[in-house]
Scaffold this active site. Sequence first.
Site, PDB file in Angstrom:
ATOM      1  N   CYS A 235     -69.458  17.633  13.091  1.00 29.46           N
ATOM      2  CA  CYS A 235     -70.933  18.428  12.792  1.00 29.46           C
ATOM      3  C   CYS A 235     -71.026  19.201  13.856  1.00 29.46           C
ATOM      4  O   CYS A 235     -71.971  20.200  14.000  1.00 29.46           O
ATOM      5  CB  CYS A 235     -71.864  17.487  12.515  1.00 29.46           C
ATOM      6  SG  CYS A 235     -71.559  16.265  11.033  1.00 29.46           S
TER       7      CYS A 235
ATOM      8  N   ASN B   5     -69.344   7.564  16.377  1.00 31.64           N
ATOM      9  CA  ASN B   5     -68.532   8.611  15.693  1.00 31.64           C
ATOM     10  C   ASN B   5     -67.729   9.189  16.476  1.00 31.64           C
ATOM     11  O   ASN B   5     -66.596   9.738  15.989  1.00 31.64           O
ATOM     12  CB  ASN B   5     -69.378   9.496  14.653  1.00 31.64           C
ATOM     13  CG  ASN B   5     -70.291  10.390  15.576  1.00 31.64           C
ATOM     14  OD1 ASN B   5     -71.225   9.759  16.306  1.00 31.64           O
ATOM     15  ND2 ASN B   5     -70.331  11.663  15.730  1.00 31.64           N
TER      16      ASN B   5
ATOM     17  N   GLN C 203     -69.657   5.478  10.337  1.00 34.49           N
ATOM     18  CA  GLN C 203     -68.239   5.313  10.887  1.00 34.49           C
ATOM     19  C   GLN C 203     -67.832   3.853  10.663  1.00 34.49           C
ATOM     20  O   GLN C 203     -66.793   3.539  10.813  1.00 34.49           O
ATOM     21  CB  GLN C 203     -68.299   5.480  12.134  1.00 34.49           C
ATOM     22  CG  GLN C 203     -68.266   7.113  12.461  1.00 34.49           C
ATOM     23  CD  GLN C 203     -67.131   7.966  11.790  1.00 34.49           C
ATOM     24  OE1 GLN C 203     -65.860   7.304  11.513  1.00 34.49           O
ATOM     25  NE2 GLN C 203     -67.242   9.109  11.707  1.00 34.49           N
TER      26      GLN C 203
ATOM     27  N   HIS D 210     -67.496  10.248   2.188  1.00 31.22           N
ATOM     28  CA  HIS D 210     -66.164  11.108   2.567  1.00 31.22           C
ATOM     29  C   HIS D 210     -65.418  10.380   3.883  1.00 31.22           C
ATOM     30  O   HIS D 210     -64.492  10.834   4.044  1.00 31.22           O
ATOM     31  CB  HIS D 210     -66.490  12.574   2.778  1.00 31.22           C
ATOM     32  CG  HIS D 210     -67.327  12.706   3.820  1.00 31.22           C
ATOM     33  ND1 HIS D 210     -66.738  13.271   4.792  1.00 31.22           N
ATOM     34  CD2 HIS D 210     -68.635  12.620   4.061  1.00 31.22           C
ATOM     35  CE1 HIS D 210     -67.719  13.764   5.884  1.00 31.22           C
ATOM     36  NE2 HIS D 210     -68.871  13.169   5.127  1.00 31.22           N
TER      37      HIS D 210
ATOM     38  N   THR E 203     -81.129  15.663 -10.021  1.00 31.42           N
ATOM     39  CA  THR E 203     -80.234  15.126 -11.099  1.00 31.42           C
ATOM     40  C   THR E 203     -79.027  14.464 -10.493  1.00 31.42           C
ATOM     41  O   THR E 203     -78.270  15.047  -9.504  1.00 31.42           O
ATOM     42  CB  THR E 203     -79.429  16.258 -11.965  1.00 31.42           C
ATOM     43  OG1 THR E 203     -80.568  16.793 -12.758  1.00 31.42           O
ATOM     44  CG2 THR E 203     -78.687  15.511 -12.957  1.00 31.42           C
TER      45      THR E 203
ATOM     46  N   GLY F 242     -74.566  11.308   4.651  1.00 28.33           N
ATOM     47  CA  GLY F 242     -74.873  10.772   5.542  1.00 28.33           C
ATOM     48  C   GLY F 242     -76.209  11.407   6.302  1.00 28.33           C
ATOM     49  O   GLY F 242     -77.242  10.825   6.961  1.00 28.33           O
ATOM     50  N   THR F 243     -75.883  12.825   6.709  1.00 32.47           N
ATOM     51  CA  THR F 243     -77.205  13.588   7.127  1.00 32.47           C
ATOM     52  C   THR F 243     -78.637  13.350   6.409  1.00 32.47           C
ATOM     53  O   THR F 243     -79.472  12.955   7.252  1.00 32.47           O
ATOM     54  CB  THR F 243     -76.686  15.179   7.392  1.00 32.47           C
ATOM     55  OG1 THR F 243     -75.661  15.252   8.318  1.00 32.47           O
ATOM     56  CG2 THR F 243     -78.117  15.969   7.762  1.00 32.47           C
TER      57      THR F 243
END
Length: 393
Positions: free
Chosen positions: A332, A157, A185, A207, A243, A74-75
């Site tokens: 975070c 969030n 979220q 995640h 990759t 997400g970041t």
Amino acid sequence: MSNAPRIYLDHAATSPLRPEARAVREACADVADANPASAHGFGRAALDVLERARQGLADLLEAPRDGILFTSGGTASDNLAVLGFSRAHAGQRPLVVVSAVEHKAVLGAARRAAAEGAELVVLPVGPDGAVDPVDLEHALDGADDRPALVSVMWANNEIGTVQPVADLCRIARARGARFHTDAVQAFGKIPVSLAEVPADLLTVTAHKIGGPVGIGLLARREDVPLEPLCYGGTQENGLWPGTQDAAAAAAFAEAARLAVAERPDAAARWPRLREALAAELRDGIEGLVVHAEGAAARLPHLLSVGVPGVDSATLLVALDMAGVAVSSGSACGSGSSSGSHVLAALGRERSGPYAVIRFSFGPATTSEEVRRAAATTVRAAARARSAGSASPA
């Protein structure tokens, strides 16, 4: 530490890897244990796994397959959306509009864009944490002659407020601005569709829905210019080179499929758990505050409360020792001592200690776990208050 089974109520930070997603990742590892960019048979097999995952996620989001860009999470996706847009218009003094309650991945990228020459406007929120669409209209006045990006998260969030993203997107597009929304979220918890809310850019990560850590996506409309943040390859349309992990992408798609399939049942079950938890905490903790309780819409699986007279770190440690895993807000920002920028944006000035606890549910959360967590929190808060009052001045 308690001998009772531990209770995990921190799914808004990370929801543990679903067994089904783990099985898909392991099954694909043998087939997809190669570089998807390689021309040989092993590479082609990995590419097939990767592209089937891309298509599955596109279908769930009702987005074009070619617009799904895999990133590291997400970041990364938020940074690529905000900073990538600003850098693509370097020299034109682009306008970047964000809300005061955005995730720090958006706020940090927006501030970096401002340092590089963009104009930054931060929209205030009301006491419920929601952006007023009128404020966005005012922010975009006079912006028709230059590139503009609006970034407002689908749902917060920390406190769970669902933003009026359909209205905000409509206003942005009517003014010629691009619209990005961080749906990290929201996805899997409430309906998220690019057919219903035609955002130009949208962030999701694996995640939060029981997929693997380290993979996310940015859904992008093909006419949105972005400058890559790193260089070296042509993967993901050259916007996120490196990759790709095809097995992780497949596990991401499986977790997303399950989350969306389970959502109708969860949407009925989670609010009952949330309200039962809030009621028990209110009954047992004097002065308890439920954050964003007056919002027009809140995420069904998340409850953020404030406990006056108690320090957050003290209460979190006590709960952890008692076998209850929760957080004080964004994972975070767990190492920060500066407090929550989200609660500050609500205009809640506090004198003295004020513990913030965020509970968040997952697919297997039970009413018994919620009941035990509530009782444990009530006891821990009482002990913390008692210890605080007994401390010397």
